[in-house]
Design a protein around this motif. Structure first.
Motif, PDB file in Angstrom:
ATOM      1  N   MET A   1       0.853  -1.186   0.000  1.00 51.83           N
ATOM      2  CA  MET A   1       0.000   0.000   0.000  1.00 51.83           C
ATOM      3  C   MET A   1       0.895   1.244   0.000  1.00 51.83           C
ATOM      4  N   PHE A   2       0.416   2.289  -0.677  1.00 51.06           N
ATOM      5  CA  PHE A   2       1.175   3.530  -0.808  1.00 51.06           C
ATOM      6  C   PHE A   2       0.268   4.719  -0.500  1.00 51.06           C
ATOM      7  N   THR A   3       0.883   5.901  -0.377  1.00 48.99           N
ATOM      8  CA  THR A   3       0.111   7.089  -0.009  1.00 48.99           C
ATOM      9  C   THR A   3       0.071   8.141  -1.114  1.00 48.99           C
ATOM     10  N   GLY A   4       0.872   7.957  -2.164  1.00 48.77           N
ATOM     11  CA  GLY A   4       0.908   8.955  -3.228  1.00 48.77           C
ATOM     12  C   GLY A   4       1.769  10.155  -2.905  1.00 48.77           C
ATOM     13  N   GLU A  93       2.448   8.627   8.571  1.00 49.39           N
ATOM     14  CA  GLU A  93       1.498   9.687   8.248  1.00 49.39           C
ATOM     15  C   GLU A  93       0.987   9.495   6.831  1.00 49.39           C
ATOM     16  N   ILE A  94      -0.329   9.571   6.647  1.00 51.99           N
ATOM     17  CA  ILE A  94      -0.933   9.453   5.320  1.00 51.99           C
ATOM     18  C   ILE A  94      -1.174  10.866   4.798  1.00 51.99           C
ATOM     19  N   GLY A  95      -0.196  11.387   4.073  1.00 52.34           N
ATOM     20  CA  GLY A  95      -0.312  12.759   3.597  1.00 52.34           C
ATOM     21  C   GLY A  95      -1.114  12.890   2.320  1.00 52.34           C
ATOM     22  N   GLY A  96      -1.232  11.782   1.580  1.00 53.03           N
ATOM     23  CA  GLY A  96      -1.990  11.822   0.336  1.00 53.03           C
ATOM     24  C   GLY A  96      -3.291  11.065   0.496  1.00 53.03           C
ATOM     25  N   HIS A  97      -3.421   9.949  -0.252  1.00 56.97           N
ATOM     26  CA  HIS A  97      -4.582   9.074  -0.074  1.00 56.97           C
ATOM     27  C   HIS A  97      -4.129   7.641  -0.317  1.00 56.97           C
ATOM     28  N   SER A  98      -4.913   6.700   0.144  1.00 51.02           N
ATOM     29  CA  SER A  98      -4.551   5.296   0.028  1.00 51.02           C
ATOM     30  C   SER A  98      -4.483   4.876  -1.440  1.00 51.02           C
ATOM     31  N   GLY A 143       2.019   8.107  -9.710  1.00 51.68           N
ATOM     32  CA  GLY A 143       2.318   7.856  -8.312  1.00 51.68           C
ATOM     33  C   GLY A 143       2.126   9.036  -7.392  1.00 51.68           C
ATOM     34  N   ILE A 144       1.619  10.155  -7.907  1.00 49.85           N
ATOM     35  CA  ILE A 144       1.424  11.369  -7.114  1.00 49.85           C
ATOM     36  C   ILE A 144      -0.042  11.470  -6.723  1.00 49.85           C
ATOM     37  N   SER A 145      -0.316  11.599  -5.441  1.00 50.37           N
ATOM     38  CA  SER A 145      -1.684  11.794  -4.969  1.00 50.37           C
ATOM     39  C   SER A 145      -2.110  13.224  -5.271  1.00 50.37           C
ATOM     40  N   LEU A 146      -3.146  13.360  -6.099  1.00 52.95           N
ATOM     41  CA  LEU A 146      -3.616  14.679  -6.504  1.00 52.95           C
ATOM     42  C   LEU A 146      -5.133  14.752  -6.404  1.00 52.95           C
ATOM     43  N   THR A 147      -5.641  15.982  -6.368  1.00 49.59           N
ATOM     44  CA  THR A 147      -7.081  16.228  -6.357  1.00 49.59           C
ATOM     45  C   THR A 147      -7.520  16.661  -7.743  1.00 49.59           C
ATOM     46  N   VAL A 148      -8.592  16.070  -8.230  1.00 48.93           N
ATOM     47  CA  VAL A 148      -9.125  16.457  -9.529  1.00 48.93           C
ATOM     48  C   VAL A 148      -9.672  17.879  -9.436  1.00 48.93           C
ATOM     49  N   GLY A 149      -9.147  18.751 -10.272  1.00 50.50           N
ATOM     50  CA  GLY A 149      -9.597  20.143 -10.233  1.00 50.50           C
ATOM     51  C   GLY A 149     -10.925  20.339 -10.913  1.00 50.50           C
ATOM     52  N   GLY A 176       1.118  15.402 -25.029  1.00 48.55           N
ATOM     53  CA  GLY A 176       1.416  14.183 -25.765  1.00 48.55           C
ATOM     54  C   GLY A 176       2.025  13.097 -24.907  1.00 48.55           C
ATOM     55  N   ASP A 177       2.594  13.461 -23.742  1.00 49.88           N
ATOM     56  CA  ASP A 177       3.157  12.459 -22.836  1.00 49.88           C
ATOM     57  C   ASP A 177       2.053  11.588 -22.263  1.00 49.88           C
ATOM     58  N   ARG A 178       2.395  10.353 -21.953  1.00 53.05           N
ATOM     59  CA  ARG A 178       1.454   9.412 -21.341  1.00 53.05           C
ATOM     60  C   ARG A 178       1.841   9.220 -19.882  1.00 53.05           C
ATOM     61  N   VAL A 179       0.865   9.320 -18.994  1.00 49.55           N
ATOM     62  CA  VAL A 179       1.119   9.169 -17.560  1.00 49.55           C
ATOM     63  C   VAL A 179       0.256   8.037 -17.008  1.00 49.55           C
ATOM     64  N   ASN A 180       0.755   7.413 -15.942  1.00 46.48           N
ATOM     65  CA  ASN A 180       0.031   6.321 -15.291  1.00 46.48           C
ATOM     66  C   ASN A 180      -1.095   6.873 -14.426  1.00 46.48           C
ATOM     67  N   ILE A 181      -2.215   6.146 -14.410  1.00 46.51           N
ATOM     68  CA  ILE A 181      -3.380   6.572 -13.644  1.00 46.51           C
ATOM     69  C   ILE A 181      -3.819   5.459 -12.700  1.00 46.51           C
ATOM     70  N   GLU A 182      -4.044   5.837 -11.436  1.00 44.05           N
ATOM     71  CA  GLU A 182      -4.746   4.960 -10.491  1.00 44.05           C
ATOM     72  C   GLU A 182      -5.863   5.772  -9.866  1.00 44.05           C
ATOM     73  N   VAL A 183      -7.092   5.340 -10.074  1.00 40.48           N
ATOM     74  CA  VAL A 183      -8.209   6.044  -9.454  1.00 40.48           C
ATOM     75  C   VAL A 183      -8.273   5.654  -7.979  1.00 40.48           C
ATOM     76  N   ASP A 184      -8.887   6.501  -7.200  1.00 40.87           N
ATOM     77  CA  ASP A 184      -9.033   6.251  -5.771  1.00 40.87           C
ATOM     78  C   ASP A 184      -9.738   4.908  -5.563  1.00 40.87           C
TER      79      ASP A 184
END
Length: 202
Positions: A1-4, A93-98, A143-149, A176-184
């Motif tokens: 498990m990771f926190t982003g 500490e969970i600074g991002g999200h699970s 791999g970065i925990s972010l909030t959808v704007g 044009g770059d491709r990035v990895n996505i993991e939904v909550d």
């Protein structure tokens, strides 16, 4: 498990190709290697990989065909940089999200809006992922925990502060770059449960 919460950036120093398998060798900082053992989990651009060898500052990871197909790790070459996060431990500490480290797919950087002291990135949103992405919901990007704007039609955006741009590779992304996505994972579970219930009721 990771926190982003990206802990460091590693550099790919070598790639070894074998039949239906690839090994990435990364140069990792002393802080990231402290206590690291064979079999440990480390997220690369949000994708959970297992340590297969440690030789000084160089750490190796094996990538299967499915990993290479679903993630942008298959596009890496020697010299590329990746976001790194060690597996979370109980009490951290969970600074991002699970986050699970299981990438659902990739999205394309569609547009970049520059503003004083921040940056907004817009991404094309495939239909398969659209039902999981909501305004102000959580999302993992490389791999970065972010909030959808915002979500607008077939696109969504995230807003990036200088600290995120400085501590991760997302500031290097261009259209044009491709990035990895993991939904909550919680959002995913709720959406799929509701869909099953509605389907069962006809």
């Amino acid at each position: 498990m990771f926190t982003g919460i990206v802990q460091d950036i590693g550099t790919v120093v070598a790639i070894e190709e074998r039949e239906q398998l690839r090994t990435h060798v990364l140069a990792m900082s002393p802080a990231m290697r402290e206590g690291l053992t064979l079999g440990a989990s480390v997220a690369h651009n949000g994708c959970c990989l297992t340590v297969t060898a440690i030789e000084g500052e160089h750490v190796s990871f094996d990538l299967m065909r499915e990993t290479l197909r679903l993630t942008n790790l298959g596009q890496l070459v020697a010299g590329d940089r990746v976001n790194l996060e060690r597996a979370a431990r109980f009490g951290d500490e969970i600074g991002g999200h699970s986050m699970s480290g299981h990438i659902m797919g990739m999205v394309t950087v569609a547009e970049i809006d520059e503003a004083p002291n921040n940056r907004r990135l817009w991404f094309e949103l495939p239909d398969a992922l659209a039902r999981f992405v909501f305004d102000k919901g959580y999302i993992g990007i490389d791999g970065i925990s972010l909030t959808v704007g915002s979500v607008e039609g077939g696109r969504f955006c995230v807003n990036l502060i200088p600290e995120t741009l400085a501590r991760t590779t997302i500031g290097e992304r261009v259209p044009g770059d491709r990035v990895n996505i993991e939904v909550d994972p919680q959002t995913q579970a709720i959406v799929e449960t509701v869909e099953r219930v509605l389907a069962s009721r006809g």
